[in-house]
Design a protein around this motif. Structure first.
Motif, PDB file in Angstrom:
ATOM      1  N   UNK A  31      37.756  32.379  38.283  1.00  0.00           N
ATOM      2  CA  UNK A  31      39.061  31.725  38.249  1.00  0.00           C
ATOM      3  C   UNK A  31      40.174  32.724  38.546  1.00  0.00           C
ATOM      4  N   UNK A  32      40.093  33.901  37.915  1.00  0.00           N
ATOM      5  CA  UNK A  32      41.109  34.924  38.158  1.00  0.00           C
ATOM      6  C   UNK A  32      41.083  35.362  39.621  1.00  0.00           C
ATOM      7  N   UNK A  33      39.888  35.504  40.156  1.00  0.00           N
ATOM      8  CA  UNK A  33      39.741  35.899  41.555  1.00  0.00           C
ATOM      9  C   UNK A  33      40.368  34.845  42.476  1.00  0.00           C
ATOM     10  N   UNK A  34      40.095  33.583  42.205  1.00  0.00           N
ATOM     11  CA  UNK A  34      40.651  32.489  43.005  1.00  0.00           C
ATOM     12  C   UNK A  34      42.175  32.447  42.871  1.00  0.00           C
ATOM     13  N   UNK A  35      42.673  32.644  41.654  1.00  0.00           N
ATOM     14  CA  UNK A  35      44.114  32.659  41.431  1.00  0.00           C
ATOM     15  C   UNK A  35      44.757  33.813  42.205  1.00  0.00           C
ATOM     16  N   UNK A  36      44.110  34.967  42.203  1.00  0.00           N
ATOM     17  CA  UNK A  36      44.631  36.111  42.960  1.00  0.00           C
ATOM     18  C   UNK A  36      44.659  35.826  44.454  1.00  0.00           C
ATOM     19  N   UNK A  37      43.596  35.196  44.966  1.00  0.00           N
ATOM     20  CA  UNK A  37      43.561  34.850  46.390  1.00  0.00           C
ATOM     21  C   UNK A  37      44.670  33.864  46.742  1.00  0.00           C
ATOM     22  N   UNK A  38      44.897  32.872  45.863  1.00  0.00           N
ATOM     23  CA  UNK A  38      45.957  31.897  46.111  1.00  0.00           C
ATOM     24  C   UNK A  38      47.319  32.581  46.102  1.00  0.00           C
ATOM     25  N   UNK A  39      47.517  33.475  45.156  1.00  0.00           N
ATOM     26  CA  UNK A  39      48.787  34.207  45.082  1.00  0.00           C
ATOM     27  C   UNK A  39      48.995  35.028  46.337  1.00  0.00           C
ATOM     28  N   UNK A  40      47.939  35.696  46.778  1.00  0.00           N
ATOM     29  CA  UNK A  40      48.012  36.503  47.994  1.00  0.00           C
ATOM     30  C   UNK A  40      48.269  35.618  49.214  1.00  0.00           C
ATOM     31  N   UNK A  41      47.620  34.459  49.255  1.00  0.00           N
ATOM     32  CA  UNK A  41      47.813  33.536  50.378  1.00  0.00           C
ATOM     33  C   UNK A  41      49.259  33.033  50.399  1.00  0.00           C
ATOM     34  N   UNK A  42      49.816  32.758  49.224  1.00  0.00           N
ATOM     35  CA  UNK A  42      51.214  32.316  49.169  1.00  0.00           C
ATOM     36  C   UNK A  42      52.138  33.422  49.667  1.00  0.00           C
TER      37      UNK A  42
END
Length: 92
Positions: A31-42
């Motif tokens: 979940x943290x990894x996915x959240x980090x990827x989403x933040x980076x994508x944003x």
């Protein structure tokens, strides 16, 4: 004394508990990894949008500059024509 069945049950319960803890931590990590990827994508999307806006502003500035140059050239041409016609009229 503890029976062998009790030891086996304790080992199975301990193994299941360790497995559940591992799976729980793995899920949290994912979940943290996915959240980090989403933040980076944003952040990447925002940078891309900012670059596109900057390009549009630059294009607009270039277009305004070209328009001013054309207007200046037109004005200079009109001045040349006016001078030429003023110069030619007295001769007639």
């Amino acid at each position: 004394m503890i029976s062998p069945i009790g030891i086996v049950v304790a080992i199975v319960v301990l193994g299941a508990w360790v497995g559940l803890v591992f799976v729980k931590e793995l899920i949290k990590f994912k979940r943290e990894e996915r959240r980090d990827r989403k933040t980076e994508a944003r952040a990447d999307a925002k940078r891309q949008k900012d670059m596109e806006i900057q390009e549009l502003i630059q294009d607009y500035g270039d277009a305004v500059k070209r328009q001013r140059e054309r207007e200046e050239q037109q004005y200079q041409m009109e001045e040349v024509v006016d001078r030429a016609s003023a110069h030619a009229e007295p001769e007639r």
